[in-house]
Design an enzyme around this catalytic site. Structure first.
Site, PDB file in Angstrom:
ATOM      1  N   TYR A 200       0.869  -1.178   0.000  1.00 45.26           N
ATOM      2  CA  TYR A 200       0.000   0.000   0.000  1.00 45.26           C
ATOM      3  C   TYR A 200       0.905   1.229   0.000  1.00 45.26           C
ATOM      4  O   TYR A 200       1.658   1.431   0.954  1.00 45.26           O
ATOM      5  CB  TYR A 200      -0.879   0.035   1.253  1.00 45.26           C
ATOM      6  CG  TYR A 200      -1.959  -1.035   1.308  1.00 45.26           C
ATOM      7  CD1 TYR A 200      -1.671  -2.335   1.727  1.00 45.26           C
ATOM      8  CD2 TYR A 200      -3.278  -0.719   0.958  1.00 45.26           C
ATOM      9  CE1 TYR A 200      -2.672  -3.297   1.796  1.00 45.26           C
ATOM     10  CE2 TYR A 200      -4.283  -1.681   1.031  1.00 45.26           C
ATOM     11  CZ  TYR A 200      -3.975  -2.965   1.441  1.00 45.26           C
ATOM     12  OH  TYR A 200      -4.962  -3.918   1.507  1.00 45.26           O
ATOM     13  N   PRO A 292     -12.278   0.324  -0.708  1.00 41.20           N
ATOM     14  CA  PRO A 292     -11.531  -0.940  -0.728  1.00 41.20           C
ATOM     15  C   PRO A 292     -10.201  -0.907   0.029  1.00 41.20           C
ATOM     16  O   PRO A 292      -9.554  -1.946   0.165  1.00 41.20           O
ATOM     17  CB  PRO A 292     -11.288  -1.174  -2.226  1.00 41.20           C
ATOM     18  CG  PRO A 292     -11.380   0.164  -2.847  1.00 41.20           C
ATOM     19  CD  PRO A 292     -12.345   0.952  -2.041  1.00 41.20           C
TER      20      PRO A 292
HETATM   21  C1  PHB Z   1      -7.382  -6.584  -4.524  1.00 45.65           C
HETATM   22  O1  PHB Z   1      -6.563  -7.507  -4.640  1.00 45.65           O
HETATM   23  O2  PHB Z   1      -8.203  -6.353  -5.412  1.00 45.65           O
HETATM   24  C2  PHB Z   1      -7.363  -5.742  -3.306  1.00 45.65           C
HETATM   25  C3  PHB Z   1      -6.509  -6.070  -2.276  1.00 45.65           C
HETATM   26  C4  PHB Z   1      -6.462  -5.281  -1.145  1.00 45.65           C
HETATM   27  C5  PHB Z   1      -7.265  -4.169  -1.052  1.00 45.65           C
HETATM   28  C6  PHB Z   1      -8.136  -3.846  -2.072  1.00 45.65           C
HETATM   29  C7  PHB Z   1      -8.182  -4.631  -3.225  1.00 45.65           C
HETATM   30  O3  PHB Z   1      -7.204  -3.395   0.061  1.00 45.65           O
END
Ligand code: PHB
Ligand code: APR
Length: 389
Positions: A200, A292
């Site tokens: 991230y 997300p």
């Molecule tokens: C994803 O793999 O699509 C994914 C993974 C972690 C997240 C959001 C999306 O926080």
């Protein structure tokens, strides 16, 4: 026709609930607006909490997940040109998450349902919920013919745009909402991931995320303007932008290749209260949406299902109403914690219109504190792997 529970929607919430109920001999019919292929064509997130995995095990739908899912015991935060690993397992007494696409979860649950000969009506049009304060029934049309199903309960598992929440009496429903002023541009490509674990990234140019579906399939995201268009993003432009937002070493590990899915999703937080109206229950995205960033959408859906299933089991086995009466309150307590966590991760990692240089330094200071304080890292880790039920 009559069944015990009509489930509206065959996303992960509806399918998981149906499978758990089948395990205790409770009959369900699922009504799904779209086709099976359409439901399976949607690309969604892919990080499962251990509690979600356990529930899929209980539903008998975890064999492929165990064979193909990737257990991850950490994530990395990227800022200030470096990766900082959060050791989820060490900070949470050995817990981990499993990386396995939501589409695959849906596929496995559908296969189980079909193998058990349980009824799903795909392309059910004009689904309408009736009399859920008394003797509930659901009507729908299939191939131009109208149908009616009487039932004990209705489970509204039909997502944010579904009919269930809209059927609840307006004055009894309170909604809470926050829109974020950006979107995520996501790309799927048949290339090995840049890192073993998820990364991230907070960067002056905006957030980026390195995720994966397997050891040979990667899922990447970059923060983009809300009104951006996918057509404006060639693969080359995407790979360049992604690499600019990552520390040099991680950027050098990005394998590029043709994308086979590219889409832009808005980010929002939304909660509807309560999640229970007479004999109607709202479950999953029908009641709440999270951005997300914390990977909580599917896990919250599973958490709702767990509480509702427990209540319905008590009802059918012990004639006890107390579990279903407590459903909304129990589910919402966990929902709001995940809403807070997802909002916090989003706020800390993205560039907002008013972030500016000052805001950027504040975010970096918060991240620096986070990765160097055991207390702060533990707070992130215990939320990321999933809070207790
Ligand atoms: C994803 O793999 O699509 C994914 C993974 C972690 C997240 C959001 C999306 O926080
Ligand atoms: N009638 C019948 N089915 C409907 C209707 C309707 N009026 N409206 C929507 N549906 C169906 C949709 O086509 C979809 O297949 O309900 C299903 C809802 O599925 P999801 O949107 O996947 O919601 P849910 O099962 O709660 O799963 C939550 O999905 O959106 C992600 O991030 C979210 O991971 C989370 C998970």
């Amino acid at each position: 026709m009559r069944t015990q529970i009509v489930i509206v929607g065959s996303g992960p919430s509806g399918l998981l609930l149906g499978q758990l109920l089948a395990g205790i001999g409770v009959e369900t019919v699922i009504l799904e607006r779209s086709s099976r292929e359409h439901v399976l064509g949607r690309v969604r997130a892919g990080v499962l909490e251990q509690g979600t995995v356990e529930l899929l095990e209980e539903a008998g739908a975890a064999a492929r997940l165990h064979a193909e899912g990737l257990p991850h015991s950490g994530i990395s935060l990227a800022f200030d040109e470096r990766l900082h690993r959060i050791d989820l397992a060490a900070l949470t007494g050995g817990k981990h998450v499993t990386v396995y696409g939501q589409t695959e979860v849906t596929h496995d649950l559908m296969d189980k349902r079909e193998a058990a000969g349980l009824v799903t009506v795909y392309e059910a049009a004009d689904v309408a919920l009736h009399d859920f304060d008394g003797a509930p029934f659901v009507t729908y049309a299939k191939d131009g013919v109208s149908h009616r199903i009487d039932c004990d309960f209705i489970a509204g598992c039909d997502g944010y745009h579904g009919v269930s929440r809209k059927s609840a009496p307006e004055r009894a429903l309170k909604t809470f909402e926050r829109q974020y002023p950006f979107g995520w541009l996501g790309v799927l490509a048949e290339v090995p991931p840049a890192d073993r674990e998820l990364v991230y990234a907070n960067h002056e140019r905006g957030f980026a995320l390195c995720s994966m579906r397997s050891t040979h399939r990667s899922r990447y995201y970059v923060q983009c303007p809300q009104d951006d268009r996918v057509e404006a993003w060639s693969d080359d432009r995407f790979w360049d932008e992604l690499r600019r937002r990552l520390p040099e070493q991680t950027a050098a590990s990005v394998t590029t290749g043709p994308s086979f899915e590219k889409s832009i999703a808005p980010l929002r937080s939304f909660v509807a209260e309560p999640m229970h109206f007479g004999r109607l229950f709202l479950v999953g995205d029908a009641a709440h949406i999270v951005p997300p960033t914390g990977a909580k959408g599917l896990n919250l859906a599973a958490s709702d299902v767990r509480y509702l299933f427990a209540g319905l089991r008590d009802f059918y086995t012990d004639k006890s109403q107390s579990g279903i009466e407590a459903y909304s309150q129990k589910a919402l307590a966990r929902v709001w914690k995940a809403v807070r966590f997802s909002w916090w991760m989003t706020t800390m990692l993205h560039r907002f219109p008013d972030t500016g240089d000052f805001g950027q330094r504040i975010q970096e200071a918060e991240l620096d504190y986070l990765v160097h304080s055991q207390a702060a890292s533990t707070a992130l880790a215990e939320n990321y792997v999933g809070l207790p039920w």
